[in-house]
Design a protein around this motif. Structure first.
Motif, PDB file in Angstrom:
ATOM      1  N   LYS A 176      -8.052  -8.296 -11.291  1.00 18.95           N
ATOM      2  CA  LYS A 176      -8.984  -8.587 -10.799  1.00 18.95           C
ATOM      3  C   LYS A 176      -8.983  -7.232  -8.946  1.00 18.95           C
ATOM      4  N   GLN A 177      -7.751  -7.073  -8.945  1.00 18.17           N
ATOM      5  CA  GLN A 177      -7.512  -6.839  -7.746  1.00 18.17           C
ATOM      6  C   GLN A 177      -7.790  -5.144  -7.948  1.00 18.17           C
ATOM      7  N   LEU A 178      -6.799  -4.858  -9.366  1.00 16.91           N
ATOM      8  CA  LEU A 178      -7.223  -3.142  -9.951  1.00 16.91           C
ATOM      9  C   LEU A 178      -8.651  -3.175  -9.872  1.00 16.91           C
ATOM     10  N   GLU A 179      -9.913  -4.553 -10.496  1.00 14.66           N
ATOM     11  CA  GLU A 179     -11.017  -4.010 -10.305  1.00 14.66           C
ATOM     12  C   GLU A 179     -12.428  -3.422  -9.564  1.00 14.66           C
ATOM     13  N   GLU A 180     -11.708  -4.341  -8.393  1.00 11.98           N
ATOM     14  CA  GLU A 180     -12.102  -4.380  -7.059  1.00 11.98           C
ATOM     15  C   GLU A 180     -11.982  -2.726  -6.452  1.00 11.98           C
ATOM     16  N   SER A 181     -10.513  -3.133  -6.427  1.00 14.09           N
ATOM     17  CA  SER A 181     -10.390  -1.530  -5.936  1.00 14.09           C
ATOM     18  C   SER A 181     -11.043  -0.152  -6.441  1.00 14.09           C
ATOM     19  N   ILE A 182     -11.131  -0.174  -8.160  1.00 12.18           N
ATOM     20  CA  ILE A 182     -12.160   0.803  -8.543  1.00 12.18           C
ATOM     21  C   ILE A 182     -13.405   0.821  -8.623  1.00 12.18           C
ATOM     22  N   LYS A 183     -13.949  -0.818  -8.180  1.00  9.92           N
ATOM     23  CA  LYS A 183     -15.385  -0.847  -8.104  1.00  9.92           C
ATOM     24  C   LYS A 183     -16.222  -0.458  -6.027  1.00  9.92           C
ATOM     25  N   ASN A 184     -15.181  -0.517  -5.628  1.00 10.49           N
ATOM     26  CA  ASN A 184     -15.324  -0.417  -4.055  1.00 10.49           C
ATOM     27  C   ASN A 184     -14.748   0.655  -4.016  1.00 10.49           C
ATOM     28  N   LYS A 185     -14.310   2.057  -4.831  1.00  9.05           N
ATOM     29  CA  LYS A 185     -14.270   3.224  -4.548  1.00  9.05           C
ATOM     30  C   LYS A 185     -12.835   3.783  -3.548  1.00  9.05           C
ATOM     31  N   LYS A 186     -12.132   2.444  -4.258  1.00 11.56           N
ATOM     32  CA  LYS A 186      -9.967   2.789  -3.099  1.00 11.56           C
ATOM     33  C   LYS A 186      -9.747   3.390  -4.241  1.00 11.56           C
ATOM     34  N   ILE A 187      -9.751   3.379  -5.222  1.00 13.11           N
ATOM     35  CA  ILE A 187      -8.481   3.607  -6.890  1.00 13.11           C
ATOM     36  C   ILE A 187      -9.615   4.486  -8.166  1.00 13.11           C
ATOM     37  N   TYR A 188      -9.543   5.889  -8.008  1.00 15.21           N
ATOM     38  CA  TYR A 188      -9.778   6.182  -9.119  1.00 15.21           C
ATOM     39  C   TYR A 188      -9.272   6.127 -10.436  1.00 15.21           C
ATOM     40  N   PRO A 189      -9.165   5.698 -11.271  1.00 17.08           N
ATOM     41  CA  PRO A 189      -8.236   6.475 -12.795  1.00 17.08           C
ATOM     42  C   PRO A 189      -8.278   7.631 -13.410  1.00 17.08           C
ATOM     43  N   GLY A 190      -7.382   8.031 -13.335  1.00 16.24           N
ATOM     44  CA  GLY A 190      -6.806   9.045 -13.582  1.00 16.24           C
ATOM     45  C   GLY A 190      -6.993   9.294 -15.428  1.00 16.24           C
ATOM     46  N   GLY A 191      -6.130   8.557 -16.030  1.00 15.38           N
ATOM     47  CA  GLY A 191      -6.249   8.481 -17.163  1.00 15.38           C
ATOM     48  C   GLY A 191      -5.018   8.306 -17.528  1.00 15.38           C
ATOM     49  N   ASN A 218      -3.088  13.492  -6.506  1.00 11.57           N
ATOM     50  CA  ASN A 218      -3.159  12.436  -6.296  1.00 11.57           C
ATOM     51  C   ASN A 218      -4.667  11.880  -5.393  1.00 11.57           C
ATOM     52  N   ARG A 219      -5.519  12.850  -5.552  1.00  9.90           N
ATOM     53  CA  ARG A 219      -6.488  12.399  -4.317  1.00  9.90           C
ATOM     54  C   ARG A 219      -7.768  12.037  -5.128  1.00  9.90           C
ATOM     55  N   HIS A 220      -9.119  11.924  -4.782  1.00  7.30           N
ATOM     56  CA  HIS A 220     -10.379  11.941  -5.519  1.00  7.30           C
ATOM     57  C   HIS A 220     -11.185  12.101  -4.453  1.00  7.30           C
ATOM     58  N   CYS A 221     -12.517  13.057  -4.385  1.00 14.35           N
ATOM     59  CA  CYS A 221     -12.897  12.920  -3.116  1.00 14.35           C
ATOM     60  C   CYS A 221     -15.184  11.892  -4.533  1.00 14.35           C
ATOM     61  N   ASN A 222     -14.878  10.344  -3.819  1.00 14.43           N
ATOM     62  CA  ASN A 222     -15.702  10.392  -4.338  1.00 14.43           C
ATOM     63  C   ASN A 222     -17.336  10.769  -3.743  1.00 14.43           C
ATOM     64  N   ASN A 223     -17.510  11.829  -2.823  1.00 14.67           N
ATOM     65  CA  ASN A 223     -18.840  12.345  -2.841  1.00 14.67           C
ATOM     66  C   ASN A 223     -19.086  13.727  -3.028  1.00 14.67           C
ATOM     67  N   CYS A 224     -17.975  14.597  -4.056  1.00 16.11           N
ATOM     68  CA  CYS A 224     -18.331  15.675  -4.293  1.00 16.11           C
ATOM     69  C   CYS A 224     -17.762  15.678  -5.725  1.00 16.11           C
ATOM     70  N   GLU A 225     -16.645  15.149  -5.636  1.00 21.56           N
ATOM     71  CA  GLU A 225     -16.123  14.649  -7.391  1.00 21.56           C
ATOM     72  C   GLU A 225     -14.937  15.821  -7.865  1.00 21.56           C
ATOM     73  N   ASN A 226     -14.068  16.383  -6.283  1.00 21.33           N
ATOM     74  CA  ASN A 226     -13.353  17.282  -6.312  1.00 21.33           C
ATOM     75  C   ASN A 226     -12.164  16.352  -6.206  1.00 21.33           C
ATOM     76  N   VAL A 227     -11.034  17.619  -6.928  1.00 20.27           N
ATOM     77  CA  VAL A 227      -9.304  16.364  -7.265  1.00 20.27           C
ATOM     78  C   VAL A 227      -8.508  17.253  -6.517  1.00 20.27           C
ATOM     79  N   PHE A 228      -7.776  16.274  -5.355  1.00 16.90           N
ATOM     80  CA  PHE A 228      -6.816  17.332  -4.673  1.00 16.90           C
ATOM     81  C   PHE A 228      -5.537  16.577  -4.562  1.00 16.90           C
TER      82      PHE A 228
END
Length: 76
Positions: free
Chosen positions: A26-41, A51-61
């Motif tokens: 449930k915690q992981l689901e909430e974190s993904i829903k709230n865009k705190k964690i991005y599943p990287g595969g 190790n980071r994903h931008c929720n605005n422009c989709e850049n990974v860095f």
């Protein structure tokens, strides 16, 4: 913890990228829903790309600390 800014667009709306087989909780689901964690595969190579994903422009860095560690590792 200070917000991590995207080097591409400057947005502070970034998320940590989590790699591997993530246990569905449930915690992981909430974190993904709230865009705190991005599943990287799955990380099949053993070398995580970023190790980071931008929720605005989709850049990974990488954060600066991770970037330094990668450079140190490559210089061994």
């Amino acid at each position: 913890m200070p917000k991590v800014k995207c080097p591409e667009c400057g947005s502070s709306d970034t998320a940590r990228i989590a790699y591997g087989l993530l246990e569905p909780t449930k915690q992981l689901e909430e974190s993904i829903k709230n865009k705190k964690i991005y599943p990287g595969g799955c990380d099949l190579t053993g070398f995580v790309e970023h190790n980071r994903h931008c929720n605005n422009c989709e850049n990974v860095f990488d954060t600066p600390a991770i970037k330094r560690r990668r450079e140190e590792w490559h210089n061994l």
